[in-house]
Design a protein around this motif. Structure first.
Motif, PDB file in Angstrom:
ATOM      1  N   ILE A  67       0.841  -1.200   0.000  1.00  0.00           N
ATOM      2  CA  ILE A  67       0.000   0.000   0.000  1.00  0.00           C
ATOM      3  C   ILE A  67       0.872   1.245   0.000  1.00  0.00           C
ATOM      4  O   ILE A  67       0.629   2.194  -0.757  1.00  0.00           O
ATOM      5  CB  ILE A  67      -0.978  -0.017   1.192  1.00  0.00           C
ATOM      6  N   PHE A  68       1.916   1.251   0.831  1.00  0.00           N
ATOM      7  CA  PHE A  68       2.848   2.373   0.883  1.00  0.00           C
ATOM      8  C   PHE A  68       3.483   2.613  -0.485  1.00  0.00           C
ATOM      9  O   PHE A  68       3.553   3.751  -0.966  1.00  0.00           O
ATOM     10  CB  PHE A  68       3.921   2.093   1.947  1.00  0.00           C
ATOM     11  N   LEU A  69       3.949   1.559  -1.120  1.00  0.00           N
ATOM     12  CA  LEU A  69       4.595   1.689  -2.424  1.00  0.00           C
ATOM     13  C   LEU A  69       3.618   2.175  -3.488  1.00  0.00           C
ATOM     14  O   LEU A  69       3.981   3.006  -4.333  1.00  0.00           O
ATOM     15  CB  LEU A  69       5.228   0.352  -2.834  1.00  0.00           C
ATOM     16  N   ALA A  70       2.380   1.690  -3.440  1.00  0.00           N
ATOM     17  CA  ALA A  70       1.370   2.149  -4.391  1.00  0.00           C
ATOM     18  C   ALA A  70       1.095   3.637  -4.206  1.00  0.00           C
ATOM     19  O   ALA A  70       0.993   4.398  -5.181  1.00  0.00           O
ATOM     20  CB  ALA A  70       0.089   1.332  -4.237  1.00  0.00           C
ATOM     21  N   ARG A  71       0.982   4.072  -2.956  1.00  0.00           N
ATOM     22  CA  ARG A  71       0.744   5.501  -2.686  1.00  0.00           C
ATOM     23  C   ARG A  71       1.922   6.350  -3.148  1.00  0.00           C
ATOM     24  O   ARG A  71       1.727   7.459  -3.649  1.00  0.00           O
ATOM     25  CB  ARG A  71       0.453   5.713  -1.209  1.00  0.00           C
ATOM     26  N   GLN A  72       3.136   5.843  -2.969  1.00  0.00           N
ATOM     27  CA  GLN A  72       4.312   6.568  -3.460  1.00  0.00           C
ATOM     28  C   GLN A  72       4.248   6.731  -4.974  1.00  0.00           C
ATOM     29  O   GLN A  72       4.549   7.796  -5.504  1.00  0.00           O
ATOM     30  CB  GLN A  72       5.595   5.826  -3.099  1.00  0.00           C
ATOM     31  N   LYS A  73       3.886   5.678  -5.672  1.00  0.00           N
ATOM     32  CA  LYS A  73       3.811   5.718  -7.133  1.00  0.00           C
ATOM     33  C   LYS A  73       2.728   6.685  -7.589  1.00  0.00           C
ATOM     34  O   LYS A  73       2.926   7.447  -8.543  1.00  0.00           O
ATOM     35  CB  LYS A  73       3.559   4.308  -7.682  1.00  0.00           C
ATOM     36  N   ILE A  74       1.573   6.671  -6.920  1.00  0.00           N
ATOM     37  CA  ILE A  74       0.493   7.596  -7.263  1.00  0.00           C
ATOM     38  C   ILE A  74       0.954   9.039  -7.044  1.00  0.00           C
ATOM     39  O   ILE A  74       0.724   9.916  -7.890  1.00  0.00           O
ATOM     40  CB  ILE A  74      -0.777   7.279  -6.448  1.00  0.00           C
ATOM     41  N   SER A  75       1.613   9.281  -5.919  1.00  0.00           N
ATOM     42  CA  SER A  75       2.118  10.614  -5.609  1.00  0.00           C
ATOM     43  C   SER A  75       3.126  11.074  -6.664  1.00  0.00           C
ATOM     44  O   SER A  75       3.080  12.211  -7.141  1.00  0.00           O
ATOM     45  CB  SER A  75       2.761  10.610  -4.224  1.00  0.00           C
ATOM     46  N   TYR A  76       4.031  10.191  -7.049  1.00  0.00           N
ATOM     47  CA  TYR A  76       5.011  10.514  -8.085  1.00  0.00           C
ATOM     48  C   TYR A  76       4.317  10.815  -9.410  1.00  0.00           C
ATOM     49  O   TYR A  76       4.657  11.784 -10.105  1.00  0.00           O
ATOM     50  CB  TYR A  76       6.003   9.355  -8.251  1.00  0.00           C
ATOM     51  N   PHE A  77       3.352   9.993  -9.773  1.00  0.00           N
ATOM     52  CA  PHE A  77       2.609  10.191 -11.012  1.00  0.00           C
ATOM     53  C   PHE A  77       1.967  11.577 -11.027  1.00  0.00           C
ATOM     54  O   PHE A  77       2.070  12.309 -12.007  1.00  0.00           O
ATOM     55  CB  PHE A  77       1.530   9.107 -11.151  1.00  0.00           C
ATOM     56  N   GLU A  78       1.323  11.940  -9.908  1.00  0.00           N
ATOM     57  CA  GLU A  78       0.645  13.236  -9.849  1.00  0.00           C
ATOM     58  C   GLU A  78       1.644  14.397  -9.849  1.00  0.00           C
ATOM     59  O   GLU A  78       1.365  15.450 -10.431  1.00  0.00           O
ATOM     60  CB  GLU A  78      -0.279  13.306  -8.638  1.00  0.00           C
TER      61      GLU A  78
ATOM     62  N   THR B  84       4.511  14.434 -11.396  1.00  0.00           N
ATOM     63  CA  THR B  84       5.138  14.545 -12.714  1.00  0.00           C
ATOM     64  C   THR B  84       4.146  14.760 -13.851  1.00  0.00           C
ATOM     65  O   THR B  84       4.508  15.305 -14.883  1.00  0.00           O
ATOM     66  CB  THR B  84       5.991  13.295 -13.026  1.00  0.00           C
ATOM     67  N   LYS B  85       2.904  14.342 -13.673  1.00  0.00           N
ATOM     68  CA  LYS B  85       1.934  14.425 -14.761  1.00  0.00           C
ATOM     69  C   LYS B  85       0.692  15.238 -14.421  1.00  0.00           C
ATOM     70  O   LYS B  85      -0.184  15.407 -15.249  1.00  0.00           O
ATOM     71  CB  LYS B  85       1.526  13.020 -15.196  1.00  0.00           C
ATOM     72  N   GLY B  86       0.595  15.702 -13.177  1.00  0.00           N
ATOM     73  CA  GLY B  86      -0.557  16.489 -12.752  1.00  0.00           C
ATOM     74  C   GLY B  86      -1.526  15.657 -11.929  1.00  0.00           C
ATOM     75  O   GLY B  86      -1.562  14.431 -12.024  1.00  0.00           O
ATOM     76  N   ASN B  87      -2.308  16.371 -11.118  1.00  0.00           N
ATOM     77  CA  ASN B  87      -3.271  15.693 -10.249  1.00  0.00           C
ATOM     78  C   ASN B  87      -4.306  14.921 -11.050  1.00  0.00           C
ATOM     79  O   ASN B  87      -4.735  15.377 -12.111  1.00  0.00           O
ATOM     80  CB  ASN B  87      -3.982  16.707  -9.350  1.00  0.00           C
ATOM     81  N   ILE B  88      -4.691  13.801 -10.523  1.00  0.00           N
ATOM     82  CA  ILE B  88      -5.732  12.986 -11.141  1.00  0.00           C
ATOM     83  C   ILE B  88      -7.070  13.587 -10.716  1.00  0.00           C
ATOM     84  O   ILE B  88      -7.389  13.606  -9.528  1.00  0.00           O
ATOM     85  CB  ILE B  88      -5.635  11.512 -10.687  1.00  0.00           C
ATOM     86  N   LYS B  89      -7.823  14.091 -11.668  1.00  0.00           N
ATOM     87  CA  LYS B  89      -9.090  14.740 -11.353  1.00  0.00           C
ATOM     88  C   LYS B  89     -10.288  13.901 -11.788  1.00  0.00           C
ATOM     89  O   LYS B  89     -11.302  13.862 -11.119  1.00  0.00           O
ATOM     90  CB  LYS B  89      -9.151  16.114 -12.010  1.00  0.00           C
TER      91      LYS B  89
END
Length: 69
Positions: free
Chosen positions: A35-46, A48-53
């Protein structure tokens, strides 16, 4: 009530052992580490690519959904 989503993940034995080892050394369960790693990846994605709206494209077919009390 909150919904919980369960997903089945397959690892080969060597990777599962490595995951268990790292989780133990980090003082957490393998589930919490994932779960921690998934949240890190989501945070990195946002970052570098912008918030997921718009989550309308999100497909939850891989998850089992249950109600949490």
């Amino acid at each position: 009530m909150k919904k919980t989503l369960d997903i089945k993940i397959r690892f080969n034995e060597q990777d599962a052992k490595r995951l268990a080892y790292v989780a133990k050394k980090e003082g957490m369960s393998a589930e919490k580490l994932l779960i921690f790693l998934a949240r890190q990846k989501i945070s990195y994605f946002e970052r570098t690519k912008g918030n997921i709206k718009d989550l309308s494209e999100a497909n939850l077919d891989e998850f089992e959904i249950s109600e949490q009390k």
